[in-house]
Design a protein around this motif. Structure first.
Motif, PDB file in Angstrom:
ATOM      1  N   ALA A  26     -80.785  -8.608  -7.515  1.00  0.00           N
ATOM      2  CA  ALA A  26     -79.907  -9.086  -8.586  1.00  0.00           C
ATOM      3  C   ALA A  26     -78.520  -8.472  -8.455  1.00  0.00           C
ATOM      4  CB  ALA A  26     -80.510  -8.758  -9.945  1.00  0.00           C
ATOM      5  N   HIS A  27     -78.429  -7.225  -8.034  1.00  0.00           N
ATOM      6  CA  HIS A  27     -77.125  -6.588  -7.871  1.00  0.00           C
ATOM      7  C   HIS A  27     -76.321  -7.309  -6.797  1.00  0.00           C
ATOM      8  CE1 HIS A  27     -74.048  -3.557  -7.868  1.00  0.00           C
ATOM      9  NE2 HIS A  27     -74.195  -3.412  -6.559  1.00  0.00           N
ATOM     10  N   GLU A  29     -76.687 -10.456  -5.908  1.00  0.00           N
ATOM     11  CA  GLU A  29     -76.350 -11.780  -6.437  1.00  0.00           C
ATOM     12  C   GLU A  29     -75.214 -11.678  -7.448  1.00  0.00           C
ATOM     13  OE1 GLU A  29     -79.909 -13.420  -7.979  1.00  0.00           O
ATOM     14  OE2 GLU A  29     -80.824 -13.702  -6.016  1.00  0.00           O
ATOM     15  N   GLN A  30     -75.199 -10.616  -8.247  1.00  0.00           N
ATOM     16  CA  GLN A  30     -74.120 -10.437  -9.214  1.00  0.00           C
ATOM     17  C   GLN A  30     -72.788 -10.246  -8.496  1.00  0.00           C
ATOM     18  OE1 GLN A  30     -75.311  -7.145 -11.591  1.00  0.00           O
ATOM     19  NE2 GLN A  30     -76.592  -8.351 -12.944  1.00  0.00           N
ATOM     20  N   HIS A  31     -72.807  -9.501  -7.423  1.00  0.00           N
ATOM     21  CA  HIS A  31     -71.578  -9.285  -6.664  1.00  0.00           C
ATOM     22  C   HIS A  31     -71.090 -10.612  -6.087  1.00  0.00           C
ATOM     23  CE1 HIS A  31     -68.602  -7.365  -4.180  1.00  0.00           C
ATOM     24  NE2 HIS A  31     -69.108  -7.968  -3.112  1.00  0.00           N
ATOM     25  N   SER A  33     -71.778 -13.692  -7.219  1.00  0.00           N
ATOM     26  CA  SER A  33     -71.333 -14.613  -8.264  1.00  0.00           C
ATOM     27  C   SER A  33     -69.983 -14.188  -8.825  1.00  0.00           C
ATOM     28  CB  SER A  33     -72.368 -14.714  -9.380  1.00  0.00           C
ATOM     29  OG  SER A  33     -72.464 -13.499 -10.081  1.00  0.00           O
TER      30      SER A  33
END
Length: 110
Positions: A26-27, A29-31, A33
């Protein structure tokens, strides 16, 4: 009872490991996005705002600033009671150039 305790600890350990792996994914993917939104902001949003500003500027250049002819329609500008501010005849956001009073534009002799 001891078997239940061992089983619950095993389930908690496996869920903790899964959540740790998911948080790492998730980290990343957050970066990604965040980077995508940053690119979209600069490539789509800012040029879009610029085009809208240019459109508004060009429309203002071609807009006539003359007052339209006053026609005293009976169904418009009805004052059943006075407004609680000023002389009671003008709306709260009255513009003497654009908003006529019931008897015509103020300050002009037609």
């Amino acid at each position: 009872m001891a078997a239940f305790r061992r089983l619950s600890q095993a389930v908690l350990r496996s869920s903790f490991n899964q959540s740790r792996q998911l948080s790492a994914v998730a980290h990343g993917e957050q970066h990604q996005s965040g980077r995508t939104w940053k690119i979209l902001s600069f490539v789509v949003a800012l040029p879009g705002v610029g085009v809208c500003m240019l459109n508004a500027f060009l429309k203002a250049q071609h807009h006539s600033h003359d007052q339209p002819e006053f026609t005293p329609y009976t169904h418009l500008r009805i004052r059943s009671k006075r407004f609680p501010w000023g002389d009671g005849n003008k709306t709260l956001f009255h513009n003497s150039h654009a908003n006529p009073l019931p008897d015509g534009y103020e300050g002009h002799d037609h």
